[in-house]
Design a protein around this motif. Structure first.
Motif, PDB file in Angstrom:
ATOM      1  N   GLY A   1     -36.870 -19.886 -35.266  1.00 29.18           N
ATOM      2  CA  GLY A   1     -35.786 -18.987 -35.655  1.00 29.18           C
ATOM      3  C   GLY A   1     -36.104 -17.526 -35.481  1.00 29.18           C
ATOM      4  N   SER A   2     -37.073 -17.193 -34.637  1.00 33.19           N
ATOM      5  CA  SER A   2     -37.557 -15.816 -34.539  1.00 33.19           C
ATOM      6  C   SER A   2     -37.589 -15.328 -33.095  1.00 33.19           C
ATOM      7  N   PHE A   3     -37.139 -14.105 -32.891  1.00 32.22           N
ATOM      8  CA  PHE A   3     -37.277 -13.481 -31.570  1.00 32.22           C
ATOM      9  C   PHE A   3     -38.760 -13.335 -31.206  1.00 32.22           C
ATOM     10  N   TYR A   4     -39.589 -13.138 -32.215  1.00 31.92           N
ATOM     11  CA  TYR A   4     -41.022 -12.974 -31.979  1.00 31.92           C
ATOM     12  C   TYR A   4     -41.632 -14.220 -31.327  1.00 31.92           C
ATOM     13  N   MET A   5     -41.078 -15.401 -31.654  1.00 30.03           N
ATOM     14  CA  MET A   5     -41.659 -16.652 -31.173  1.00 30.03           C
ATOM     15  C   MET A   5     -40.954 -17.203 -29.934  1.00 30.03           C
ATOM     16  N   GLN A   6     -40.030 -16.455 -29.356  1.00 25.51           N
ATOM     17  CA  GLN A   6     -39.318 -16.965 -28.188  1.00 25.51           C
ATOM     18  C   GLN A   6     -40.287 -17.284 -27.058  1.00 25.51           C
TER      19      GLN A   6
ATOM     20  N   PRO B   1     -22.419 -19.417 -50.662  1.00 20.95           N
ATOM     21  CA  PRO B   1     -21.954 -18.089 -50.217  1.00 20.95           C
ATOM     22  C   PRO B   1     -21.136 -18.152 -48.930  1.00 20.95           C
ATOM     23  N   ARG B   2     -20.323 -17.150 -48.762  1.00 15.46           N
ATOM     24  CA  ARG B   2     -19.636 -16.962 -47.487  1.00 15.46           C
ATOM     25  C   ARG B   2     -20.620 -16.443 -46.442  1.00 15.46           C
ATOM     26  N   ILE B   3     -20.313 -16.709 -45.195  1.00 16.79           N
ATOM     27  CA  ILE B   3     -21.084 -16.139 -44.098  1.00 16.79           C
ATOM     28  C   ILE B   3     -21.096 -14.614 -44.245  1.00 16.79           C
ATOM     29  N   GLY B   4     -22.269 -14.018 -44.042  1.00 17.06           N
ATOM     30  CA  GLY B   4     -22.377 -12.564 -44.133  1.00 17.06           C
ATOM     31  C   GLY B   4     -22.819 -12.058 -45.486  1.00 17.06           C
ATOM     32  N   THR B   5     -23.140 -12.980 -46.426  1.00 17.03           N
ATOM     33  CA  THR B   5     -23.641 -12.565 -47.740  1.00 17.03           C
ATOM     34  C   THR B   5     -25.123 -12.245 -47.586  1.00 17.03           C
ATOM     35  N   THR B   6     -25.429 -11.010 -47.292  1.00 16.09           N
ATOM     36  CA  THR B   6     -26.788 -10.653 -46.848  1.00 16.09           C
ATOM     37  C   THR B   6     -27.820 -10.628 -47.970  1.00 16.09           C
TER      38      THR B   6
ATOM     39  N   GLU C   1     -28.989 -17.502 -40.445  1.00 17.00           N
ATOM     40  CA  GLU C   1     -27.858 -16.597 -40.251  1.00 17.00           C
ATOM     41  C   GLU C   1     -28.344 -15.206 -39.855  1.00 17.00           C
ATOM     42  N   ASN C   2     -28.689 -15.061 -38.613  1.00 19.91           N
ATOM     43  CA  ASN C   2     -28.962 -13.757 -38.019  1.00 19.91           C
ATOM     44  C   ASN C   2     -28.008 -13.624 -36.832  1.00 19.91           C
ATOM     45  N   PRO C   3     -26.966 -12.795 -36.944  1.00 18.04           N
ATOM     46  CA  PRO C   3     -25.963 -12.730 -35.877  1.00 18.04           C
ATOM     47  C   PRO C   3     -26.548 -12.401 -34.507  1.00 18.04           C
ATOM     48  N   ALA C   4     -27.704 -11.754 -34.454  1.00 13.63           N
ATOM     49  CA  ALA C   4     -28.317 -11.447 -33.164  1.00 13.63           C
ATOM     50  C   ALA C   4     -28.880 -12.694 -32.495  1.00 13.63           C
TER      51      ALA C   4
ATOM     52  N   ARG D   1     -33.632 -29.783 -30.813  1.00 16.24           N
ATOM     53  CA  ARG D   1     -34.126 -29.083 -32.002  1.00 16.24           C
ATOM     54  C   ARG D   1     -32.979 -28.362 -32.703  1.00 16.24           C
ATOM     55  N   THR D   2     -33.111 -28.236 -34.019  1.00 16.32           N
ATOM     56  CA  THR D   2     -32.052 -27.665 -34.851  1.00 16.32           C
ATOM     57  C   THR D   2     -32.462 -26.301 -35.404  1.00 16.32           C
ATOM     58  N   THR D   3     -31.481 -25.562 -35.856  1.00 20.81           N
ATOM     59  CA  THR D   3     -31.671 -24.182 -36.287  1.00 20.81           C
ATOM     60  C   THR D   3     -32.411 -24.088 -37.620  1.00 20.81           C
ATOM     61  N   THR D   4     -33.070 -22.961 -37.777  1.00 24.09           N
ATOM     62  CA  THR D   4     -33.751 -22.612 -39.019  1.00 24.09           C
ATOM     63  C   THR D   4     -33.772 -21.095 -39.131  1.00 24.09           C
ATOM     64  N   PRO D   5     -33.775 -20.537 -40.344  1.00 16.41           N
ATOM     65  CA  PRO D   5     -34.019 -19.097 -40.471  1.00 16.41           C
ATOM     66  C   PRO D   5     -35.433 -18.762 -40.019  1.00 16.41           C
ATOM     67  N   GLU D   6     -35.671 -17.509 -39.773  1.00 20.58           N
ATOM     68  CA  GLU D   6     -36.966 -17.078 -39.253  1.00 20.58           C
ATOM     69  C   GLU D   6     -38.112 -17.538 -40.156  1.00 20.58           C
ATOM     70  N   PHE D   7     -39.011 -18.342 -39.560  1.00 22.77           N
ATOM     71  CA  PHE D   7     -40.199 -18.891 -40.230  1.00 22.77           C
ATOM     72  C   PHE D   7     -39.835 -19.764 -41.436  1.00 22.77           C
ATOM     73  N   GLY D   8     -38.560 -20.142 -41.551  1.00 23.14           N
ATOM     74  CA  GLY D   8     -38.117 -20.952 -42.683  1.00 23.14           C
ATOM     75  C   GLY D   8     -37.981 -20.167 -43.969  1.00 23.14           C
ATOM     76  N   CYS D   9     -38.082 -18.847 -43.906  1.00 21.64           N
ATOM     77  CA  CYS D   9     -38.091 -18.010 -45.108  1.00 21.64           C
ATOM     78  C   CYS D   9     -36.727 -17.397 -45.345  1.00 21.64           C
TER      79      CYS D   9
END
Length: 490
Positions: free
Chosen positions: A94-99, A395-400, A136-139, A123-131
């Motif tokens: 889930g990280s640009f660093y690990m692409q 939460p709704r999408i975008g609840t940062t 949900e990172n729109p980028a 493979r399925t999605t995960t937030p960056e490093f699972g943390c």
């Protein structure tokens, strides 16, 4: 693409049933993989649960080494993009660093998954490093709840939860370091078991002795699939630091019988945290339902120093994730996380946790011990604790405020806010005890609300027995028989 069966027939089969069709020669593993790929293509544009499909594994179920004689007989399967690695396949966490990260070896659990007969097709999605609470990172991508795509799936096994819930596949890989299987299962209407410490190996990159809070597992639509997955994939690799559980009877057999009448405590006020009035009312309804099944059910709060426990858990997460980032930086010879490649809260966690002292970690372990002993004493009198899976509305999408893209300057404050939402799942990780989220309730807006059942260490079989009893009492129909808005059969 030609389908081997209608979507209604597809969702009527769990993984064990699909494997039975393969063994009887009624369908082929390649036909199942093709239908799964078609399901991904149908729903993924709306929910973004799948990062990549391995086209070669769809065309040839033997390409990744799935054993067709295993209990799942080459049923298609997806791995969370974090944790166990698949040789030669991307794992980007889930990280640009690990692409572009392409591990050269299979993790031990991956070999068990393949031996179980599961055909890894993507493979399925995960937030960056699972943390994080949500992928949900729109980028990068935004994984959405199939019940209403304006809402999050939660996480961190986000892609697995939405893909199971949308009917694409009946069982998928997940991992759980504080609720990351159970929370998205609860939010998306799936079954999610966090197993006891000493069930699944995290060899070769770690062990349950050194990585005490995080474990592997699956999300599913039936208790039978979860039980069969545990039976097939459990066990330690050579050289584990600690013994692994070995039940006297396979869980897939055990769940065919109801448990003995259990002593079930239920509660939702845990130290500084409590559920919303609606969630508390749904908990009470679930408690009454369990009483109708012949169990003794009573509202009782465990005598635990919750503030101390959550404080230790927070310290554990900040220091663990800081070292995760540190290890990745060392791989590239970097002194600091690049802000254009690693998300803001993960950088703050690194800053605030990288220099933690051995003394602070030793104090954390003392707090872990005190918490585990307190729950252990509670389980001398009670078989099960029932809580909601989450304390607040999805939460709704975008609840940062719950995301690692937040601008909150404090990792301590950020985790404290997370615990207000995910109050009930993380302490099983701390104690090494099992917990399962079952899709038995609903929020006021109709989104699924999981009910979370916890037990003493090694009592996974009893939890699965209870879950199977509930499943039978519900006629095999979870979520009140409702179907998500985004679904392969819609």
């Amino acid at each position: 693409m030609t389908q081997v069966m209608s979507w209604d027939d597809w969702i009527a089969h769990d993984a064990v049933a699909l494997a039975g069709l393969v063994r009887k020669g009624e369908v082929t593993a390649a036909e199942l993989a093709a239908q799964a790929a078609a399901g991904i293509a149908k729903v993924n544009p709306a929910i973004s649960g799948v990062v990549e499909v391995f086209d070669d594994a769809v065309a040839d179920p033997a390409v990744n080494g799935a054993d067709p004689t295993g209990p799942f007989a080459a049923v298609p399967f997806l791995m969370k993009d974090l944790g166990p690695t698949v040789a030669g396949r991307l794992q980007e966490q889930g990280s640009f660093y690990m692409q572009g990260n392409r591990p050269a070896y299979d993790s031990f659990l991956t070999t068990k998954i393949k031996a179980a007969g599961l055909n890894i097709i993507g493979r399925t999605t995960t937030p960056e490093f699972g943390c994080c609470s949500s992928a949900e990172n729109p980028a990068m991508y935004v994984t959405r709840n199939p019940w209403d795509p304006d809402y999050t799936s939660c996480g961190s096994s986000a892609g697995a939860a939405v893909t199971v819930a949308a009917g694409v596949l009946p069982v998928l890989h997940g991992s759980d370091g504080g609720g990351s299987i159970r929370i998205p299962a609860g939010c998306c209407g799936a079954i999610g078991l966090k197993a006891s410490r000493g069930t699944y190996s995290i060899s070769p990159y770690g062990s349950d002795f050194t990585s005490v809070v995080s474990t592997q597992g699956c999300l599913s639509r039936t208790v039978r699939d979860t039980a069969t997955f545990v039976d097939a994939c459990r066990g330690g690799a050579p050289g584990e630091f600690m013994p692994f559980w070995s039940p006297e009877e396979p869980f897939a057999h055990l769940i065919q019988r109801d448990p003995k009448p259990l002593r079930i405590a239920f509660s939702h006020e845990w130290g500084p945290y409590k559920a919303t009035p609606h969630i508390a009312a749904e908990l009470a309804k679930t408690a009454a339902f369990l009483e109708s099944l012949g169990h003794h059910v009573e509202e009782v709060v465990p005598q635990v120093d919750f503030a101390r426990a959550y404080g230790a858990q927070t310290h554990c997460y900040i220091t663990n994730f800081a070292q995760t980032v540190n290890s990745l930086l060392r791989m590239r010879g970097l002194d600091a996380p690049p802000s254009d490649l690693i998300e803001p809260m993960n950088i703050r966690i690194w800053e605030q946790g990288k220099d933690a002292s051995y003394t602070s970690r030793a104090d954390m372990q003392l707090d872990f011990n005190a918490t585990a002993r307190a729950f252990g004493a509670f389980y001398q009198d009670w078989d099960v604790i029932l809580t909601p899976t989450t304390a607040r509305e999805t939460p709704r999408i975008g609840t940062t405020e719950y995301l690692t893209i937040t601008d909150n300057p404090s990792a301590l404050d950020w985790f404290g806010n997370l615990w207000g939402f995910f109050a009930y799942t993380p302490l099983t990780n701390l104690c090494g005890t099992p917990g399962i989220s079952l899709p038995m309730a609903a929020h006021e807006n109709g989104l699924p609300l999981g009910m979370h059942v916890q037990a003493a260490q090694g009592k996974d079989g009893m939890l699965l027995q209870l879950a199977a009893q509930i499943e039978r009492a519900l006629g095999g129909v979870w979520n009140g028989g409702r179907q998500p808005q985004v679904h392969v059969a819609a």
